[in-house]
Design a protein around this motif. Structure first.
Motif, short mmCIF file in Angstrom:
data_model
loop_
_atom_site.label_atom_id
_atom_site.label_comp_id
_atom_site.label_asym_id
_atom_site.label_seq_id
_atom_site.Cartn_x
_atom_site.Cartn_y
_atom_site.Cartn_z
N GLN A 8 31.32 -12.91 -9.12
CA GLN A 8 31.25 -11.77 -8.22
C GLN A 8 29.88 -11.10 -8.37
OE1 GLN A 8 33.52 -10.77 -5.90
NE2 GLN A 8 34.61 -12.66 -6.42
N PRO A 9 29.20 -10.81 -7.25
CA PRO A 9 27.89 -10.15 -7.36
C PRO A 9 28.00 -8.81 -8.09
CG PRO A 9 28.29 -10.95 -5.13
CD PRO A 9 29.59 -11.09 -5.86
N LEU A 10 26.96 -8.46 -8.82
CA LEU A 10 26.94 -7.17 -9.50
C LEU A 10 26.83 -6.06 -8.47
CD1 LEU A 10 24.48 -7.87 -12.46
CD2 LEU A 10 26.97 -7.83 -12.51
N LEU A 11 27.64 -5.00 -8.64
CA LEU A 11 27.62 -3.86 -7.73
C LEU A 11 26.51 -2.90 -8.13
CD1 LEU A 11 31.46 -3.20 -7.40
CD2 LEU A 11 29.98 -4.50 -5.86
N LEU A 12 25.95 -2.21 -7.14
CA LEU A 12 24.82 -1.32 -7.38
C LEU A 12 25.30 0.10 -7.68
CD1 LEU A 12 22.53 -2.42 -4.41
CD2 LEU A 12 22.76 -3.45 -6.68
N ASP A 13 24.55 0.78 -8.50
CA ASP A 13 24.78 2.21 -8.75
C ASP A 13 24.12 2.98 -7.61
OD1 ASP A 13 24.89 4.81 -9.59
OD2 ASP A 13 24.33 4.39 -11.66
N GLU A 14 24.89 3.24 -6.55
CA GLU A 14 24.33 3.86 -5.35
C GLU A 14 23.79 5.27 -5.62
OE1 GLU A 14 23.86 2.24 -2.77
OE2 GLU A 14 25.22 0.52 -2.82
N ASP A 15 24.47 6.00 -6.52
CA ASP A 15 24.01 7.36 -6.82
C ASP A 15 22.63 7.34 -7.44
OD1 ASP A 15 26.38 8.36 -5.86
OD2 ASP A 15 27.33 8.45 -7.84
N LEU A 16 22.44 6.41 -8.38
CA LEU A 16 21.15 6.32 -9.05
C LEU A 16 20.07 5.87 -8.08
CD1 LEU A 16 20.40 5.01 -12.56
CD2 LEU A 16 19.17 4.00 -10.65
N LEU A 17 20.42 4.93 -7.21
CA LEU A 17 19.44 4.42 -6.26
C LEU A 17 19.04 5.47 -5.24
CD1 LEU A 17 20.86 0.85 -5.62
CD2 LEU A 17 18.89 1.47 -6.99
N ALA A 18 19.92 6.43 -5.00
CA ALA A 18 19.63 7.48 -4.02
C ALA A 18 18.61 8.47 -4.55
CB ALA A 18 20.91 8.21 -3.63
N GLU A 19 18.49 8.53 -5.88
CA GLU A 19 17.55 9.46 -6.48
C GLU A 19 16.11 8.95 -6.31
OE1 GLU A 19 18.57 10.08 -10.52
OE2 GLU A 19 20.69 10.48 -10.09
N ASP A 20 15.22 9.84 -6.03
CA ASP A 20 13.81 9.48 -5.88
C ASP A 20 13.12 9.68 -7.22
OD1 ASP A 20 11.41 8.76 -4.89
OD2 ASP A 20 10.99 10.68 -3.90
N GLN A 21 13.27 8.68 -8.10
CA GLN A 21 12.74 8.83 -9.46
C GLN A 21 11.36 8.19 -9.57
OE1 GLN A 21 15.61 7.26 -12.21
NE2 GLN A 21 16.71 9.19 -12.25
N ASP A 22 10.46 8.90 -10.24
CA ASP A 22 9.14 8.33 -10.44
C ASP A 22 9.12 7.49 -11.71
OD1 ASP A 22 9.12 10.12 -12.55
OD2 ASP A 22 7.83 11.58 -11.52
N TYR A 144 16.15 -14.32 -9.92
CA TYR A 144 16.80 -14.37 -8.62
C TYR A 144 17.46 -13.02 -8.36
CZ TYR A 144 21.14 -15.12 -11.30
OH TYR A 144 22.20 -15.00 -12.17
N SER A 145 17.89 -12.80 -7.12
CA SER A 145 18.68 -11.62 -6.79
C SER A 145 19.89 -12.08 -6.00
CB SER A 145 17.86 -10.61 -5.97
OG SER A 145 17.49 -11.17 -4.72
N GLU A 146 20.98 -11.36 -6.16
CA GLU A 146 22.22 -11.73 -5.47
C GLU A 146 22.34 -11.06 -4.10
OE1 GLU A 146 25.12 -12.47 -9.32
OE2 GLU A 146 24.88 -10.42 -8.56
N ASP A 147 21.44 -10.12 -3.82
CA ASP A 147 21.53 -9.38 -2.55
C ASP A 147 20.29 -9.55 -1.69
OD1 ASP A 147 19.72 -8.00 -4.06
OD2 ASP A 147 20.79 -6.08 -4.03
N GLY A 148 19.43 -10.51 -2.06
CA GLY A 148 18.26 -10.79 -1.24
C GLY A 148 17.12 -9.80 -1.37
#
Length: 582
Positions: A8-22, A144-148
């Protein structure tokens, strides 16, 4: 082994990805993972006079081991090494010292460090206690990446590509994980398990455990970048120090991009040395089978030459100062003979002539049914003594083929010509039916042909799709010198990840054989003789399947064409420039 296609592809942490972190914020987050490994790791607990670990206290059901021996190439071990651990400063590719066998041998993160992995695993097997276990853990450094999200041009990918290129040039492959199981099988391990783990790069996964793994993977990647690249990129690839630093800055930036979800695989293979009961019982009789008659070709002196031979070199090489007879090799040669291999290839330099001679003696096969080759190496300046020494070790009155193992020792043309004249006398004396050379280039052949009274019957060379030698083969064939190929399986043993991978897989499925047989058949279709080896009876039997089918001319040409797109020399590489395909 778990099928990567079914994971099963690894699921993303959407909350973390939404943050604009430098970049600085990301570095702070990684630092929190670094400091989580506190000094409690080495704060041992003592109970009833025995030592236990305190990290995750209570999860260890048994006291710590009485003694652990570690090995490193440099004395860099930290000062907090526990008292029951001792380190040896040595090269694991050297011959391992004689000592009592180990209950457990563990190897990890050795990619890029080992040139001869099959030998490394054989040495581990030889020092594993009967019934003991060995485990090998290593990367397969292909991202590689599972989500392209991993796109062409990513600098982390470029870094891995360049690292693979540099390490291949110095014969220290980094894409080893996928081969560990096969090497363990060839070494003799049984009850083998192969597990594949995904290692994300960074904290982007949603799953807490995978997030933590990704963080530690990112830490070791960032902290190891310079260590991995400074020497390899400057000394092997020819970059300047400043060029490397500029590139690494781009690599770090792409590595920390949370919107690219990179993964590479980590392979764990473990196996057991056969149990004592199996070792001490009478070896099972090899099943009755129609021992295939290996076809022959005719050499330029009229000698019939079997087109497939069993080699006692690479997989079995030992130092000449090791007097002990390797019974495993003796038994394997006897097994090969029973399977139908009547062409046996040895050499002074392999250190295995005594084993080959013992196996011939014990095989019960008539001498005239065998074709035996040996080669002169270190003793080349005294060939009369060399052939006598080889015949004594082989327990034979003559060999069927006697070769000069390499030309690189000669400082002048005259030295090479004198050596060939001495080999001609060996043939005249009846101590060799046919004579030839090995690892000679066109210039070396031209040198000895100037004065030769007898044309060499063969030139035995490393030959496979990734090393086709330019005009060498057409030249020697035009002189009546047959090509003998060794190292024919290099594209699937040491040079995986190349342009041939997909085609070999497709052809193997088409003909119902293994990729090994496709490569062997490719050489046979080109009318060459092939030398191969293995310690496994089933694999030796499968190699003979190369005699049961034919590739089409188009398939032969396609393998040749794709092979020209990559260059890989596994043997004698120190005598050639990295881009020399001769």
């Amino acid at each position: 082994m778990a099928d990567p296609e079914r994971r099963q592809p690894l699921l993303l942490d959407e909350d973390l990805l939404a943050e604009d972190q430098d970049d600085e914020t990301y570095s702070d987050e990684l630092q929190s993972y670094r400091t989580s490994l506190s000094s409690t790791v080495t704060d041992y607990k003592w109970t009833h006079g025995r030592r236990f670990h305190s990290y995750r206290e209570g999860t260890d059901a048994f006291p710590s081991l009485e003694k652990v021996v570690g090995n490193d190439l440099s004395p860099i071990q930290p000062s907090w090494v526990p008292p029951n651990v001792e380190f040896e400063v040595d090269d694991v590719e050297s011959e391992w010292p004689e000592r009592p066998p180990f209950d457990f041998i563990h190897s990890r993160y050795m990619c890029g460090s080992i040139s001869d992995w099959p030998k490394f695993l054989r040495q581990a097997y030889s020092q594993t206690k009967v019934g003991g276990w060995a485990e090998f853990q290593d990367f397969h450094l292909v991202n590689y990446s599972e989500d392209g999200t991993l796109k062409e041009g990513n600098n982390v990918n470029k870094f891995y590509e360049l690292l693979r290129e540099a390490c291949e040039k110095i014969n220290r492959p980094v894409t080893v994980g996928v081969n560990l199981k096969k090497w363990a099988e060839d070494a003799g391990f049984e009850n083998i398990e192969h597990k594949v783990f995904r290692l994300p790069l960074g904290t982007w996964p949603r799953d807490p455990r995978m997030k933590e793994i990704g963080a530690f993977n990112m830490l070791q990647f960032l902290e190891g970048l310079e260590a991995f690249s400074i020497a390899t990129f400057t000394q092997v690839l020819g970059w300047s120090y400043e060029e490397v630093q500029v590139f690494l800055a781009l690599v770090r930036k792409d590595a920390k991009n949370r919107r690219v979800h990179m993964i590479h695989d980590f392979h764990v293979v473990y196996g057991q040395r056969e149990n004592l009961v199996k070792v001490t019982c009478i070896p099972p009789k090899i099943p009755a089978m129609a021992n295939p008659k290996i076809p022959t070709i005719q050499l330029n002196d009229g000698t019939a030459f079997p087109i497939i031979g069993y080699g006692t070199g690479t997989a079995w090489f030992k130092r000449g100062d090791s007097p002990a007879v390797n019974r495993a090799l003796v038994e394997t040669v006897k097994t090969a003979v029973k399977l139908g291999y009547n062409h046996l290839d040895g050499a002074e330099g392999y250190g295995t002539e005594p084993e080959l001679g013992q196996a011939i003696e014990e095989s019960g096969v008539s001498r005239d049914e065998l074709f035996v080759t040996t080669k002169v190496g270190a003793s080349v300046r005294d060939i009369p003594a060399a052939i006598d020494a080889s015949l004594k070790k082989l327990k034979l009155d003559y060999v069927d083929l006697f070769l000069i193992h390499n030309p690189f020792w000669a400082n002048t043309e005259e030295e090479l010509q004198e050596a060939w004249a001495a080999v001609e006398k060996v043939k005249a004396s009846g101590k060799a039916r046919s004579i030839g050379v090995s690892n000679f280039l066109k210039s070396h052949l031209e040198t000895i042909l100037k004065t030769a009274k007898v044309i060499p019957s063969v030139n035995q060379i490393e030959f496979h799709p990734y090393l086709q030698h330019g005009d060498l083969v057409p030249f020697q064939e035009s002189k009546g010198i047959k090509t003998v190929s060794y190292g024919g399986l290099i594209p699937i043993t040491r040079a995986t990840g190349g342009p041939l991978d997909a085609l070999l897989s497709t052809l193997a499925k088409k003909y119902g054989v293994n990729e090994s047989e496709i490569l062997l058949r490719w050489s046979l279709e080109r009318k060459y003789v092939v030398i191969t080896t293995s310690s496994k009876e089933l694999r030796l039997a499968s190699y003979l399947q190369a005699l049961t089918f034919e590739l089409t001319p188009k398939e032969v040409e396609e393998i040749s064409h794709l092979g020209q797109q990559k260059h890989y020399r596994a043997f004698w590489a120190g005598n050639f420039a990295s881009d020399d395909r001769s």
